[in-house]
Design a protein around this motif. Sequence first.
Motif, short mmCIF file in Angstrom:
data_model
loop_
_atom_site.label_atom_id
_atom_site.label_comp_id
_atom_site.label_asym_id
_atom_site.label_seq_id
_atom_site.Cartn_x
_atom_site.Cartn_y
_atom_site.Cartn_z
N VAL A 37 42.59 37.06 31.15
CA VAL A 37 43.92 36.91 32.05
C VAL A 37 44.43 35.74 31.96
O VAL A 37 43.75 34.52 31.85
N TRP A 47 46.87 40.04 33.71
CA TRP A 47 45.84 40.67 32.73
C TRP A 47 46.31 40.93 31.49
O TRP A 47 47.32 41.52 31.24
N SER A 49 44.19 41.39 28.42
CA SER A 49 43.37 42.50 27.68
C SER A 49 42.22 42.66 28.24
O SER A 49 41.57 41.68 28.92
N ALA A 50 41.33 43.90 28.00
CA ALA A 50 40.04 44.00 28.30
C ALA A 50 39.42 44.75 27.35
O ALA A 50 39.95 45.70 26.62
N ASP A 59 42.03 47.59 25.72
CA ASP A 59 43.54 47.67 26.48
C ASP A 59 44.25 46.57 26.51
O ASP A 59 43.49 45.38 26.44
N ARG A 100 33.09 43.31 37.85
CA ARG A 100 32.06 43.26 38.74
C ARG A 100 31.08 44.53 38.78
O ARG A 100 30.06 44.34 39.19
N PRO A 107 38.62 47.36 33.63
CA PRO A 107 38.59 46.63 34.70
C PRO A 107 38.56 47.00 35.96
O PRO A 107 39.51 47.98 36.36
N GLU A 108 37.81 46.71 36.96
CA GLU A 108 37.72 47.23 38.38
C GLU A 108 37.63 46.22 39.29
O GLU A 108 37.77 46.11 40.60
N GLY A 109 38.09 44.72 38.53
CA GLY A 109 37.83 43.79 39.55
C GLY A 109 36.94 42.61 39.00
O GLY A 109 35.73 42.98 38.43
N ALA A 110 37.31 41.47 38.71
CA ALA A 110 36.75 40.46 38.01
C ALA A 110 35.98 39.48 39.01
O ALA A 110 36.65 38.60 40.04
N ASP A 111 34.63 39.38 39.07
CA ASP A 111 33.79 38.83 39.70
C ASP A 111 33.18 37.36 39.43
O ASP A 111 32.58 36.46 40.31
N ASN B 34 42.09 45.14 44.91
CA ASN B 34 41.21 44.05 45.11
C ASN B 34 42.12 42.79 45.75
O ASN B 34 43.16 42.90 45.30
N TYR B 36 41.83 38.33 45.62
CA TYR B 36 41.61 36.93 45.21
C TYR B 36 42.09 36.04 45.89
O TYR B 36 43.17 36.13 46.42
N LEU B 46 36.98 36.51 43.59
CA LEU B 46 37.14 37.93 44.25
C LEU B 46 36.66 37.61 45.61
O LEU B 46 35.38 37.31 45.89
N GLN B 55 33.20 41.19 48.77
CA GLN B 55 32.21 40.80 47.71
C GLN B 55 31.15 39.98 48.37
O GLN B 55 31.28 39.13 49.17
N GLN B 89 45.44 42.77 43.49
CA GLN B 89 45.40 43.37 42.21
C GLN B 89 44.94 44.99 42.19
O GLN B 89 43.86 45.09 43.00
N SER B 91 43.44 48.08 40.44
CA SER B 91 42.51 48.38 39.35
C SER B 91 42.51 49.90 39.11
O SER B 91 41.60 50.53 38.59
N THR B 94 45.49 51.19 33.75
CA THR B 94 44.50 50.77 32.66
C THR B 94 44.13 49.32 32.83
O THR B 94 43.06 48.99 32.45
N LEU B 95 45.28 48.39 32.83
CA LEU B 95 45.07 47.08 33.06
C LEU B 95 45.30 46.57 34.65
O LEU B 95 46.71 47.19 35.03
N GLY B 96 44.76 45.96 35.37
CA GLY B 96 45.13 45.48 36.74
C GLY B 96 46.48 44.60 36.78
O GLY B 96 46.30 43.80 35.90
N PHE B 98 48.74 42.30 39.04
CA PHE B 98 48.48 41.23 40.30
C PHE B 98 49.97 41.55 40.87
O PHE B 98 50.91 41.29 40.32
#
Lengths: 122, 107
Positions: A37, A47, A49-50, A59, A100, A107-111, B34, B36, B46, B55, B89, B91, B94-96, B98
């Motif tokens: 990111v 964002w 790439s993942a 992606d 996460r 990606p579903e959320g970065a913890d 999500n 942040y 998060l 979280q 953000q 999710s 494909t890519l989140g 913001f």
Amino acid sequence: EVQLVESGGGLVQPGGSLRLSCAASGFTFSSYVMSWVRQVPGKGLEWVSAISGSGARTDYADSVKGRFTISRDTSKKTLYLQMNSLRGEDTALYYCAKDRRRWGNSPEGADSWGQGTLVTVS
Amino acid sequence: DIQMTQSPSSLSASVGDRVTITCRASQSIGRYLNWYLQKPGKAPKLLIYDASNLQSGVPSRFSGSGSGTDFTLTISSLQAEDFATYYCQQSYGTLGTFGQGTKVETK
């Protein structure tokens, strides 16, 4: 404790290349989606790439598709971002981020996040 | 691409205030949203995942709600350490992507 340490940033001329690295520790690296990111100083988050835990799925944002390549080395617990054909608009702080959720595909959320590595294209 | 729009872009508040930030998606994203928090010079943190799940380690004064296209982050009683920029953000895609961020400043 999860730790993510980025490296490889620096000053590069337009059209040049850089490879960013992110050394991971404190978790089962192969089980998590990892992402890059970026953030232009003083601006918002993008964002870039993942990559899935296995590396089978990758992606990219439209802004970097065809120029950047994400990869991971499970044995070294390291995430990479190969950046080619760099442009001025790629100047940003690049964060490595861990997802996460275990065993996700996207990606579903970065913890967890690293401290970032600065890329300057000029 | 899914666009995320936050409002307001900034707000001024005092310690103890109830603060609400909204986020709107350009298409339905279910509950794949999500939140942040980011302080100057620090990486994002998060707070909320899947619209309303806190979280681990995040204080209970933070809460999230919404589904579909409209979402809300609420801080029930603003604390000194909460002055920061907040990002939503999605999710779902494909890519989140913001939102543009909401800066919470001291009044």
